[in-house]
Design a protein around this motif. Structure first.
Motif, PDB file in Angstrom:
ATOM      1  N   PRO A   1       0.867  -1.195  -0.097  1.00 51.65           N
ATOM      2  CA  PRO A   1       0.054   0.045  -0.075  1.00 51.65           C
ATOM      3  C   PRO A   1       0.752   1.332   0.006  1.00 51.65           C
ATOM      4  CG  PRO A   1      -0.069  -0.995   2.192  1.00 51.65           C
ATOM      5  CD  PRO A   1       0.803  -1.989   1.262  1.00 51.65           C
ATOM      6  N   THR A   2       0.262   2.230  -0.692  1.00 53.66           N
ATOM      7  CA  THR A   2       1.100   3.514  -0.787  1.00 53.66           C
ATOM      8  C   THR A   2       0.361   4.884  -0.437  1.00 53.66           C
ATOM      9  OG1 THR A   2       0.312   3.880  -2.976  1.00 53.66           O
ATOM     10  CG2 THR A   2       2.151   2.664  -2.955  1.00 53.66           C
ATOM     11  N   THR A   3      -0.727   4.541  -0.105  1.00 54.55           N
ATOM     12  CA  THR A   3      -1.531   5.707   0.780  1.00 54.55           C
ATOM     13  C   THR A   3      -1.806   5.363   2.174  1.00 54.55           C
ATOM     14  OG1 THR A   3      -3.825   4.606   0.405  1.00 54.55           O
ATOM     15  CG2 THR A   3      -2.746   6.102  -1.550  1.00 54.55           C
ATOM     16  N   LEU A   4      -2.079   6.352   2.823  1.00 58.15           N
ATOM     17  CA  LEU A   4      -2.317   6.151   4.450  1.00 58.15           C
ATOM     18  C   LEU A   4      -3.745   5.284   4.579  1.00 58.15           C
ATOM     19  CD1 LEU A   4      -1.711   7.077   7.387  1.00 58.15           C
ATOM     20  CD2 LEU A   4      -3.416   8.974   7.192  1.00 58.15           C
ATOM     21  N   LEU A   5      -4.575   5.554   3.452  1.00 57.77           N
ATOM     22  CA  LEU A   5      -5.794   4.554   3.772  1.00 57.77           C
ATOM     23  C   LEU A   5      -5.709   3.092   3.522  1.00 57.77           C
ATOM     24  CD1 LEU A   5      -9.404   5.862   2.532  1.00 57.77           C
ATOM     25  CD2 LEU A   5      -8.384   3.408   1.818  1.00 57.77           C
ATOM     26  N   SER A   6      -4.734   2.850   2.525  1.00 56.72           N
ATOM     27  CA  SER A   6      -4.651   1.521   2.173  1.00 56.72           C
ATOM     28  C   SER A   6      -3.498   0.874   3.186  1.00 56.72           C
ATOM     29  CB  SER A   6      -4.095   1.487   0.717  1.00 56.72           C
ATOM     30  OG  SER A   6      -2.948   2.038   0.492  1.00 56.72           O
ATOM     31  N   MET A   7      -2.525   1.594   3.653  1.00 49.25           N
ATOM     32  CA  MET A   7      -1.667   1.054   4.707  1.00 49.25           C
ATOM     33  C   MET A   7      -2.693   0.709   6.071  1.00 49.25           C
ATOM     34  SD  MET A   7       1.503   3.453   4.749  1.00 49.25           S
ATOM     35  CE  MET A   7       2.371   3.756   3.118  1.00 49.25           C
ATOM     36  N   CYS A   8      -3.685   1.419   6.492  1.00 46.32           N
ATOM     37  CA  CYS A   8      -4.344   1.333   7.776  1.00 46.32           C
ATOM     38  C   CYS A   8      -5.465   0.522   7.550  1.00 46.32           C
ATOM     39  CB  CYS A   8      -4.683   2.695   8.304  1.00 46.32           C
ATOM     40  SG  CYS A   8      -3.232   3.635   8.664  1.00 46.32           S
ATOM     41  N   ASP A   9      -5.798   0.528   6.171  1.00 46.05           N
ATOM     42  CA  ASP A   9      -7.300  -0.200   6.277  1.00 46.05           C
ATOM     43  C   ASP A   9      -7.227  -1.162   4.873  1.00 46.05           C
ATOM     44  OD1 ASP A   9      -9.917  -0.755   6.048  1.00 46.05           O
ATOM     45  OD2 ASP A   9     -10.566   1.134   6.227  1.00 46.05           O
ATOM     46  N   ALA A  10      -7.364  -0.475   3.644  1.00 45.01           N
ATOM     47  CA  ALA A  10      -7.763  -1.273   2.524  1.00 45.01           C
ATOM     48  C   ALA A  10      -6.944  -2.464   2.212  1.00 45.01           C
ATOM     49  CB  ALA A  10      -7.711  -0.274   1.379  1.00 45.01           C
ATOM     50  N   SER A  11      -5.512  -2.195   2.408  1.00 46.14           N
ATOM     51  CA  SER A  11      -4.724  -3.524   2.036  1.00 46.14           C
ATOM     52  C   SER A  11      -4.873  -4.924   3.038  1.00 46.14           C
ATOM     53  CB  SER A  11      -3.335  -3.063   2.142  1.00 46.14           C
ATOM     54  OG  SER A  11      -2.902  -3.034   3.493  1.00 46.14           O
ATOM     55  N   ILE A  12      -5.532  -4.394   4.159  1.00 51.11           N
ATOM     56  CA  ILE A  12      -5.743  -5.788   5.181  1.00 51.11           C
ATOM     57  C   ILE A  12      -6.835  -6.038   5.306  1.00 51.11           C
ATOM     58  CG2 ILE A  12      -5.628  -5.811   7.731  1.00 51.11           C
ATOM     59  CD1 ILE A  12      -4.036  -3.129   7.776  1.00 51.11           C
ATOM     60  N   GLY A  13      -7.212  -7.377   5.257  1.00 50.37           N
ATOM     61  CA  GLY A  13      -8.494  -7.674   5.557  1.00 50.37           C
ATOM     62  C   GLY A  13      -9.211  -8.671   4.490  1.00 50.37           C
ATOM     63  N   GLY A  14      -8.586  -8.583   3.217  1.00 55.30           N
ATOM     64  CA  GLY A  14      -8.941  -9.369   2.004  1.00 55.30           C
ATOM     65  C   GLY A  14     -10.428  -9.155   1.459  1.00 55.30           C
ATOM     66  N   LYS A  15     -10.745  -7.927   1.710  1.00 53.07           N
ATOM     67  CA  LYS A  15     -12.140  -7.493   0.952  1.00 53.07           C
ATOM     68  C   LYS A  15     -11.332  -6.901  -0.242  1.00 53.07           C
ATOM     69  CE  LYS A  15     -15.761  -6.089   3.843  1.00 53.07           C
ATOM     70  NZ  LYS A  15     -16.777  -5.077   4.298  1.00 53.07           N
ATOM     71  N   THR A  16     -11.810  -7.672  -1.351  1.00 52.32           N
ATOM     72  CA  THR A  16     -11.599  -7.149  -2.973  1.00 52.32           C
ATOM     73  C   THR A  16     -12.450  -6.630  -3.543  1.00 52.32           C
ATOM     74  OG1 THR A  16     -11.557  -8.961  -4.147  1.00 52.32           O
ATOM     75  CG2 THR A  16      -9.543  -8.858  -2.755  1.00 52.32           C
ATOM     76  N   GLY A  17     -12.519  -5.944  -4.585  1.00 50.34           N
ATOM     77  CA  GLY A  17     -13.842  -5.502  -5.231  1.00 50.34           C
ATOM     78  C   GLY A  17     -13.754  -4.426  -6.172  1.00 50.34           C
ATOM     79  N   ILE A  18     -14.928  -4.219  -6.825  1.00 51.67           N
ATOM     80  CA  ILE A  18     -15.136  -3.018  -7.936  1.00 51.67           C
ATOM     81  C   ILE A  18     -16.564  -2.429  -7.518  1.00 51.67           C
ATOM     82  CG2 ILE A  18     -13.417  -3.912  -9.476  1.00 51.67           C
ATOM     83  CD1 ILE A  18     -16.083  -5.357 -10.982  1.00 51.67           C
ATOM     84  N   ASP A  19     -16.573  -1.386  -8.164  1.00 51.07           N
ATOM     85  CA  ASP A  19     -18.041  -0.586  -7.947  1.00 51.07           C
ATOM     86  C   ASP A  19     -18.901  -1.167  -9.247  1.00 51.07           C
ATOM     87  OD1 ASP A  19     -16.883   0.747  -5.991  1.00 51.07           O
ATOM     88  OD2 ASP A  19     -16.173   2.384  -6.965  1.00 51.07           O
ATOM     89  N   LEU A  20     -20.294  -1.155  -8.986  1.00 47.87           N
ATOM     90  CA  LEU A  20     -21.158  -1.607 -10.099  1.00 47.87           C
ATOM     91  C   LEU A  20     -22.190  -0.519 -10.388  1.00 47.87           C
ATOM     92  CD1 LEU A  20     -22.305  -4.096 -11.881  1.00 47.87           C
ATOM     93  CD2 LEU A  20     -23.936  -4.301  -9.729  1.00 47.87           C
ATOM     94  N   MET A  21     -22.109   0.005 -11.606  1.00 50.56           N
ATOM     95  CA  MET A  21     -22.731   1.622 -11.691  1.00 50.56           C
ATOM     96  C   MET A  21     -21.949   2.572 -10.651  1.00 50.56           C
ATOM     97  SD  MET A  21     -26.539   0.307 -12.671  1.00 50.56           S
ATOM     98  CE  MET A  21     -26.583  -0.887 -11.402  1.00 50.56           C
ATOM     99  N   HIS A  22     -22.942   2.840  -9.923  1.00 51.50           N
ATOM    100  CA  HIS A  22     -22.262   3.985  -8.865  1.00 51.50           C
ATOM    101  C   HIS A  22     -22.174   3.060  -7.634  1.00 51.50           C
ATOM    102  CE1 HIS A  22     -26.423   4.636  -9.277  1.00 51.50           C
ATOM    103  NE2 HIS A  22     -26.394   5.127  -7.959  1.00 51.50           N
TER     104      HIS A  22
END
Ligand code: NAD
Ligand SMILES: O=C(O)C(=O)C[C@@H](O)[C@H](O)[C@H](O)COP(=O)(O)O
Ligand code: ZN
Length: 348
Positions: free
Chosen positions: A114-135
């Motif tokens: 991770p290279t952002t604060l958000l991804s270091m503390c949250d998004a890179s951890i926990g194994g939730k992956t995904g994409i948006d559908l429409m909005h």
């Protein structure tokens, strides 16, 4: 496993050396290509061949079209089941790269850097992956663990202020749902910058990891990580729909304010605690104008929240500073009152 990297990335090199991957695919966006990839490549020591996969930056790219392009490129480049995807970027890259890797050929291995604060503390951890559908946020995805998560806090030195502030919202959330001491430490920070937030990253990561360890598939306590997200995601979705995206952390900050007031209306927290939370979150985040959004449009999105059951909206609401309940169903009157409260803060 989460590892804080040394300056020479030795732990990453050991990892690459010990595993028998066939090839490496490094997923970046235009900014992580410019600012982070040179640091990674300058330190990565491996005999394996690698390819760079670049996408445009931004939430608008977190969709099926991008995923499809990446699946096609992996296929054209003959990525086999022993290929490794390295996700080098923020939450968009780790969500997207994790999703593409966990579905390509029914799943190949990936790691997150991770290279952002958000991804270091949250998004890179926990194994939730995904994409948006429409909005609609994160509507399609997988639960899939990265092989490893490597954190290099110095990446934050090039991160724009607004992005740092966005990630800080998830850190505040971690304090509010699980650790009053973390919250108390964070709100001491007067000036948000890499230097002042870095000392708190490890605690924030640990809070997230602890929750995920207890409930990977979000059957119970993991829902607390969604505090601020029920209303926050609805507003983020509406902004995305209008072609005017806001940062995820900005939406979460707004959502935490509205949902702190909602917790007070639902008699879960005192008025005094709600005020402390709201005033402190407001110190860091400018007012997000939601006046253009109708209550019906917000409610329609709330009715599609992933935590819902039996067509009922399940909120994750604070029960104090440092504790959180989940599956809490609120009266419609209180939900609308919390939105109205937020709207009035503009003039307060
Ligand atoms: N899976 C999860 O558990 C989880 C948790 C929280 C958020 N998310 C998702 O994460 C996404 C938000 O992630 P984000 O805030 O990291 O956004 P992001 O990935 O869009 O990155 C933010 C911006 O910073 C740039 N950037 C990244 N690293 C940089 C660096 N070191 N220097 C300079 N620029 C850099 C990026 O190019 C981008 O423009 C949202 O889609 C959200 O839904 C997922
Ligand atoms: O990891 C989790 O669980 C979270 O809820 C963390 C959130 O910060 C994150 O935004 C997550 O992507 C939201 O998940 P969703 O299931 O509501 O899409
Ligand atoms: Zn979030």
């Amino acid at each position: 496993m989460i590892t804080i990297l040394n300056d020479n990335f030795s732990q990453l090199n050991t990892f690459l050396h010990e595993k028998s991957f066939s090839k490496i695919f490094i997923l970046v966006d235009e900014n992580t290509h410019e600012y982070c990839l040179p640091i990674l490549l300058g330190n990565m020591e491996t005999d394996l061949g690698f390819e760079i996969l670049e996408i445009e930056a931004g939430e608008e790219m977190k969709n099926i079209q991008t995923a499809n392009q990446l699946w096609e490129i992996l296929t054209e480049m003959q990525a086999d089941r022993k290929a490794l995807v390295i996700n080098l970027g923020g939450g968009v890259i780790t969500d997207m790269g994790g999703f593409v890797a966990s579905t390509y050929k029914r799943g190949i291995q990936f790691i997150n850097i991770p290279t952002t604060l958000l991804s270091m503390c949250d998004a890179s951890i926990g194994g939730k992956t995904g994409i948006d559908l429409m909005h609609y946020k994160n509507m399609v995805g997988t639960f899939a663990f990265p092989e490893q998560i490597f954190i290099f806090p110095k990446f934050l030195e090039t991160l724009p202020f607004k992005e740092l502030r966005s990630g800080f919202a998830e850190m505040l959330k971690h304090g509010l749902i699980a650790d009053k001491n973390h919250w108390d430490q964070l709100i001491q920070i007067r000036k948000l910058e890499a230097e002042t937030v870095i000392p708190h990253i490890q605690t924030s990561m640990n809070i997230k990891q602890d929750v995920v360890d207890k409930d990977f598939h979000e059957q119970n306590i993991r829902k607390t990580l969604n505090f601020g997200h029920t209303i926050g995601h609805a507003v983020e979705s509406l902004c995305l729909q209008q072609g005017n995206p806001i940062l995820h952390g900005e939406a979460v900050a707004m959502g935490m304010i509205a949902e702190a007031h909602l917790a007070y209306l639902e008699n879960l927290i005192s008025e005094a605690d709600a005020s402390v939370i709201i005033e402190n979150v407001q110190r860091y985040y400018p007012y997000l104008d939601i006046n253009d959004f109708k209550d019906e449009d917000i409610t329609a999105l709330l009715l599609n929240d992933k935590k819902n059951t039996d067509r009922k909206i399940n909120f994750s609401l604070l029960s104090g500073i440092g504790s959180c309940t989940y599956d809490h169903q609120c009266s419609q009157e209180n939900i609308l009152e919390s939105l109205s409260f937020y709207r009035k803060l503009n003039n307060a």
